[in-house]
Scaffold this motif. Structure first.
Motif, PDB file in Angstrom:
ATOM      1  N   UNK A  94      18.880 -20.311 -33.096  1.00 55.48           N
ATOM      2  CA  UNK A  94      18.129 -19.524 -34.074  1.00 55.48           C
ATOM      3  C   UNK A  94      18.639 -19.882 -35.464  1.00 55.48           C
ATOM      4  N   UNK A  95      17.765 -19.776 -36.460  1.00 57.64           N
ATOM      5  CA  UNK A  95      18.110 -20.112 -37.836  1.00 57.64           C
ATOM      6  C   UNK A  95      17.786 -18.946 -38.760  1.00 57.64           C
ATOM      7  N   UNK A  96      18.598 -18.796 -39.780  1.00 61.26           N
ATOM      8  CA  UNK A  96      18.350 -17.852 -40.877  1.00 61.26           C
ATOM      9  C   UNK A  96      18.086 -16.426 -40.404  1.00 61.26           C
ATOM     10  N   UNK A  97      18.834 -15.963 -39.448  1.00 61.24           N
ATOM     11  CA  UNK A  97      18.704 -14.589 -39.013  1.00 61.24           C
ATOM     12  C   UNK A  97      17.484 -14.304 -38.166  1.00 61.24           C
ATOM     13  N   UNK A  98      16.709 -15.305 -37.825  1.00 58.54           N
ATOM     14  CA  UNK A  98      15.558 -15.110 -36.940  1.00 58.54           C
ATOM     15  C   UNK A  98      16.040 -15.059 -35.496  1.00 58.54           C
TER      16      UNK A  98
END
Length: 633
Positions: A94-98
């Motif tokens: 997952x990236x950027x808190x997604x």
């Protein structure tokens, strides 16, 4: 955060005057001249893209020497790799808190995320057939539809390149009786090229009932038809068996999972006079999972089969070399055949377009939108605009975009389950579970600004030193987040669009090369992801993440790499009552190349035998060592 952004941007701009070497030098060091396609679906040089993008090259893949894909991604900015243990256990990125279902993973533009639950188990994908990986951080629903909220990962497979057939054999053995064998063969003979790989992997696992075994066959063939026309056919067959022990507190020594995956993919690519380019892609894939809950009578078994079919037609036209227009249409069909949920299907019809405008070789602006029409819940429109301003070796980036994640088959069609027959207990624990046919997509609005800078100079007028740095600030406003909660009208747990969240943070990344032999890489990400109503942190979103590696290549063929990762505390429940402890782990890699064709290697993970978890209740392996060799002829 605004003050921090201004200071960082000022530092980038003021340091641009230190650059002294030529652009060709930068391309050699940082691969800026490599062609990438994921950021815009157009063929662009890596150094020219106006999105926050990372490129993992073939050389890096070989140097990292990972068995499966997830370990290639874990040291990227804002990347959180979730793992349920060792080899073969469920892993995702997952990236950027997604969430993992809000991160789209592609293989040659084929979505790997399952429409059944939105996720993809990266441990089922080896690295033997991977040519490169392109990662776009931030939303890309305007190009790739559902799921591209936090980031998009595009895994590009190998093709034959040498006139003489080339064969590679690799074998390794390690802790927990881990073993992996890989065989590849490839060539390019006039108008025909091919690449074939076969692999077998297995491990006893770091816990009871975590044994894993898999067999994979990949193939890709290409045909040069007339001039500037290529036809590529590729496919994959994969079967695996694994134990699923569950979390420590609810250990199950009998549960098993069998999985079968395959796909076929056809791409016709035609380039007319380097201006008009038409690309037609069609693929079909199957993902079948079989769960066995117990090995004793009565046998409890469930099967879930997903079939996906798609056709995509895309055309792009270059005007005056500075302006490029692109448009495409796509039709997809998803089918579920589940012993629990039954048979269901839905269709998606899509149109998308993009305009890429370049002004005076200094300003690049790209804007477009995608319209997706679902047979289940209706239409979604995803617009996006981004741009980059070049000031010498410094590039300032900005983006504003909308994105979404469609409900899964499980969200819509989860069968009615009765857990507790006693009605007086229902208000406390719920009666059972049930899908919700009225569920809507999760939606996000993202804004970001960032800067990249390259500096090249000499130390003591003798040693060339090259650095590449980047900083990105991002904010995403999410609404209609899907959350399973108890419906007080009938006490069934159902998915509802109830949550809103704000996710914001800073990504810092740096890379330094000294005389081509010594290379250092570091990434730091600060993320604040909170529910806007409860003010609680979203689950599995650590605030701080730091990665660093230092490598040295000796002219005699000796290669050494030291790496470390720090992850701060995060929470596994929405009330933030149950936390996962922070951890700091270290690893090292040693290689010895005998000529151009033989490499001996040793990889050590968790070298100080730390006890830690990435997913609550699923301990990660302790000290692990793997060694082996690779021969190419």
């Amino acid at each position: 955060m605004k003050k921090v952004a201004l200071v960082l941007l000022f530092c980038f701009l003021s340091s641009s005057g230190l650059a002294q070497q030529k652009e060709q030098k930068k391309e050699d060091v940082f691969n800026l001249g490599n062609i990438v396609i994921t950021p815009s679906r157009l063929y662009q040089e890596y150094g020219q893209v106006s999105r926050a993008t990372n490129l993992i090259t073939q050389e890096e893949i070989e140097d990292k020497n990972c068995i499966s894909v997830e370990n290639l991604l874990e040291d990227l900015p804002s990347a959180i790799v979730m793992e349920n243990g060792g080899l073969g256990q469920v892993s995702s990125v997952r990236f950027r808190g997604a969430s993992s279902s809000q991160t789209l993973v592609l293989m040659d533009n084929i979505p790997l995320n399952s429409p059944r639950d939105g996720g993809v188990n990266l441990s089922e994908y080896g690295t033997e057939n991977i040519d490169s990986i392109e990662v776009v951080r931030g939303p890309s629903s305007n190009l790739y539809s559902s799921g591209a909220v936090g980031g998009t990962v595009n895994i590009l497979t190998k093709r034959g390149k040498t006139e003489t057939p080339q064969t590679t054999i690799s074998g390794r053995f390690g802790t927990y009786r881990t073993q992996a064998f890989e065989l590849t063969n490839s060539a390019k003979i006039k108008w025909f090229d091919y690449f074939i790989s076969a692999s077998e992997k297995g491990s006893e696992g770091c816990r009871d009932n975590s044994k894993y075994k898999s067999d994979t066959l990949n193939a890709r063939v290409g045909f040069d038809i007339l001039s500037n026309n290529t036809l590529t056919l590729s496919g994959r067959l994969h079967e695996s068996e694994s134990g699923t022990p569950g979390p420590i507190d609810y250990f199950d020594g009998n549960d098993k999972q069998n999985q079968r995956q395959n796909y076929v993919n056809a791409i016709w690519d035609s380039n007319f006079d380097d201006k008009l380019r038409i690309k037609l892609q069609s693929y079909a894939d199957l993902d079948r999972i079989e769960f066995t809950e117990t090995i004793y009578a009565p046998l409890e078994k469930s099967t879930h089969q997903i079939k996906n079919r798609a056709v995509n037609l895309q055309a792009s036209y270059c005007l005056l070399e500075e302006y490029t227009l692109m448009a495409g249409a796509e039709v997809k069909k998803h089918l579920l055949n589940s012993s629990q949920s039954g048979k269901h299907s839905y269709d998606v019809r899509s149109l998308y377009g993009l305009a890429d405008l370049r002004f005076f070789d200094m300003l690049d602006v790209s804007g477009g939108a995608r319209i997706d029409d679902y047979s289940t819940f209706g239409t979604e429109i995803s617009p996006s605009i981004n741009g980059a301003l070049k000031l010498g070796p410094c590039k300032i980036r900005a983006l504003a975009a909308k994105s979404y994640r469609a409900p899964t088959f499980n969200d819509i069609y989860w069968p009615t389950e009765e857990w507790i027959p006693e009605s007086w207990i229902w208000p406390m624990y719920g009666r059972g579970a049930q899908g919700n046919s009225a569920i809507r997509p999760e939606k996000g609005k993202t804004y970001e600004i960032g800067a990249d800078n390259i500096m090249s100079f000499n130390i003591f007028d003798k040693f060339p030193f090259d650095t590449k740095m980047g900083v990105t600030l991002f904010r995403t406003e999410m609404k209609d987040l899907i959350n399973w909660s108890m419906d007080t009208s009938d006490y069934y747990w159902k998915p509802f669009n109830v949550n809103k969240a704000r996710i914001e943070g800073i990504e810092l990344e740096g890379e330094a090369v000294l005389v081509k032999d010594i290379k250092g890489v570091f990434n730091y990400t600060f993320t604040r992801a909170k529910d806007k109503d409860t003010k609680k942190y979203l689950t599995y979103r650590p605030r701080h993440k730091f990665d660093m590696s230092l490598s040295y290549k000796h002219p005699w063929g000796i290669i050494g790499r030291f790496r470390t990762e720090y992850m701060s505390k995060d929470y596994s429940d929405t009330a933030n009552d149950i936390s996962i402890k922070p951890y700091w782990v270290f690893g090292t890699d040693l290689y010895y190349d005998v000529g151009e064709y033989t490499r001996y290697f040793v990889n050590i993970d968790n070298m100080f035998n730390r006890t830690y978890e990435k997913s609550k209740g699923y301990p990660m392996p302790g000290f692990t060592i793997t060694s082996g060799m690779r021969v190419r002829f």
